[in-house]
Design an enzyme around this catalytic site. Sequence first.
Site, PDB file in Angstrom:
ATOM      1  N   GLY A  31       2.462   2.506  -2.510  1.00  0.00           N
ATOM      2  CA  GLY A  31       2.542   3.138  -3.822  1.00  0.00           C
ATOM      3  C   GLY A  31       3.857   2.867  -4.522  1.00  0.00           C
ATOM      4  CG  LEU A  32       7.053   1.942  -2.737  1.00  0.00           C
ATOM      5  CD1 LEU A  32       7.929   1.351  -1.645  1.00  0.00           C
ATOM      6  CD2 LEU A  32       7.726   3.144  -3.367  1.00  0.00           C
ATOM      7  CB  SER A  76      -0.137  -4.254  -8.714  1.00  0.00           C
ATOM      8  OG  SER A  76       0.056  -2.920  -9.086  1.00  0.00           O
ATOM      9  CD  GLU A 124      -2.269  -2.434 -12.399  1.00  0.00           C
ATOM     10  OE1 GLU A 124      -1.322  -3.231 -12.469  1.00  0.00           O
ATOM     11  OE2 GLU A 124      -2.458  -1.686 -11.437  1.00  0.00           O
ATOM     12  CG  ASP A 126       3.376   2.075 -11.955  1.00  0.00           C
ATOM     13  OD1 ASP A 126       3.982   3.161 -12.035  1.00  0.00           O
ATOM     14  OD2 ASP A 126       2.264   1.946 -11.419  1.00  0.00           O
ATOM     15  N   GLY A 184       0.793  -1.232   0.000  1.00  0.00           N
ATOM     16  CA  GLY A 184       0.000   0.000   0.000  1.00  0.00           C
ATOM     17  C   GLY A 184       0.818   1.271   0.000  1.00  0.00           C
TER      18      GLY A 184
HETATM   19  C1  GLA Z   1       0.017   4.869 -10.967  1.00  0.00           C
HETATM   20  C2  GLA Z   1      -0.108   4.286 -12.367  1.00  0.00           C
HETATM   21  C3  GLA Z   1       0.951   4.859 -13.301  1.00  0.00           C
HETATM   22  C4  GLA Z   1       0.990   6.377 -13.249  1.00  0.00           C
HETATM   23  C5  GLA Z   1       1.000   6.878 -11.803  1.00  0.00           C
HETATM   24  C6  GLA Z   1       0.841   8.365 -11.723  1.00  0.00           C
HETATM   25  O1  GLA Z   1       1.200   4.459 -10.368  1.00  0.00           O
HETATM   26  O2  GLA Z   1      -0.016   2.893 -12.340  1.00  0.00           O
HETATM   27  O3  GLA Z   1       0.740   4.404 -14.616  1.00  0.00           O
HETATM   28  O4  GLA Z   1      -0.066   6.933 -13.977  1.00  0.00           O
HETATM   29  O5  GLA Z   1      -0.023   6.292 -11.020  1.00  0.00           O
HETATM   30  O6  GLA Z   1       1.931   8.999 -12.298  1.00  0.00           O
END
Ligand code: GLA
Length: 396
Positions: free
Chosen positions: A139-140, A143, A175, A187, A137
């Site tokens: 944000g790294l 997934s 995704e 990502d 959770g």
């Molecule tokens: C998430 C999404 C990415 C990107 C970021 C925001 O991590 O998976 O594709 O859009 O948000 O920059």
Amino acid sequence: MVFLCTFEALVLPIMDQLLVQKVRDQFQEQFQTSPVVVFSPGRINLIGEHTDYNEGYVLPAAIDMGIVLAIQKSKEPYCTATAINISESFSFPLDQRTPIPEGGWQNYIMGVVYEILNKDRTIAPFNVVFGGNIPPGAGLSSSAALENALVFGLNELFQLGLSKMEMILLSQAAEHTFAGVQCGIMDQYASMFGKQNTALFLDCRTLQAEVIPFRNDEFSLILLDSKVKHNLADSAYNDRRNTCSGVAQQLGVPALRDLDVQTLLDNRQKFENDIFQKALFVLEENNRVLNAVIALRNNDLKTLGTLLFESHAGLQHQYKVSCEELDLLVDVARKSDDVPGARMMGGGFGGCTLNLVKTEKIDSFIHTAKEEYKARFNKAITAYHVTTGTGTRLIT
Ligand code: GLA
């Protein structure tokens, strides 16, 4: 590379050998055969937020935390997947065509399989065990790391002949279809192609990246995990994406990437202010990435830092994807002489802030952030000292 050991920052091992062993052992125990093992990292993003799905620029890097995944063909007519961090296991048929409603990690697994079959590649039932050291959770992009690990493992196991580029597009499609998030490509790209001591200057339209050296011992990257994830995140993300494509369409261009600030300003009266500000943010953020690359090339971390603060202000006030927890953490950074720049990172509404911190002042900065966060929200943050790492790969 070795992590600097600091008092306040939680330091995670480069590539956790214990984790590899644990995943391997669990696989052997559960399936009595030896697996192919893959490591796939999470990512940070220096700058360029919400620009990827506007076909713009981003500047992410893979990190040394990630997912270890063991995989082998199954003797049964179905697949079994086990997530060791949460001790969950499930079985599914290879031709599962719909996601589990409210499903979590299972949907990433089945989504990848679905997309591989969609590409007319032939695979057979398989078993998979995975575990990770990416804080959940935060944000790294755990997934993306999981999707990449699986597609990489399947490519190896069934000799599918997919290129890395095909694999990341497949992960992204998984995704979209199975997790319901219309994410961009950043990502999956960073996780697959990352290189140690570098950031990837990626053009999300051409998918060409330039590798930018990123290492300066005087400054370190510290993540402050707010430990919040507001639940509007996914719908708000898709919402922003629609807003952006709506503006592009109305102005007759394929993506916001094709507009310059002046053209948008000239058309300002066509949009409500809220929508105009969101589009303006994307154009400005794109320019910030270009300036950040120049700053990095000049080893000018002061300018890089200023751009990070500007990025946060835009994400907070124009794009409106921040939250009060992240704003407080960035304010703490702004007040410090030891932090040239900081911002929220990733999709928003929670997760981490990314802070560029004078290495010798890491402890005092984290200490202040912890105190202020606790005083305001009565909650604890966790700090991580990250370094950049290598992308998805086989472990032998
Ligand atoms: C998430 C999404 C990415 C990107 C970021 C925001 O991590 O998976 O594709 O859009 O948000 O920059």
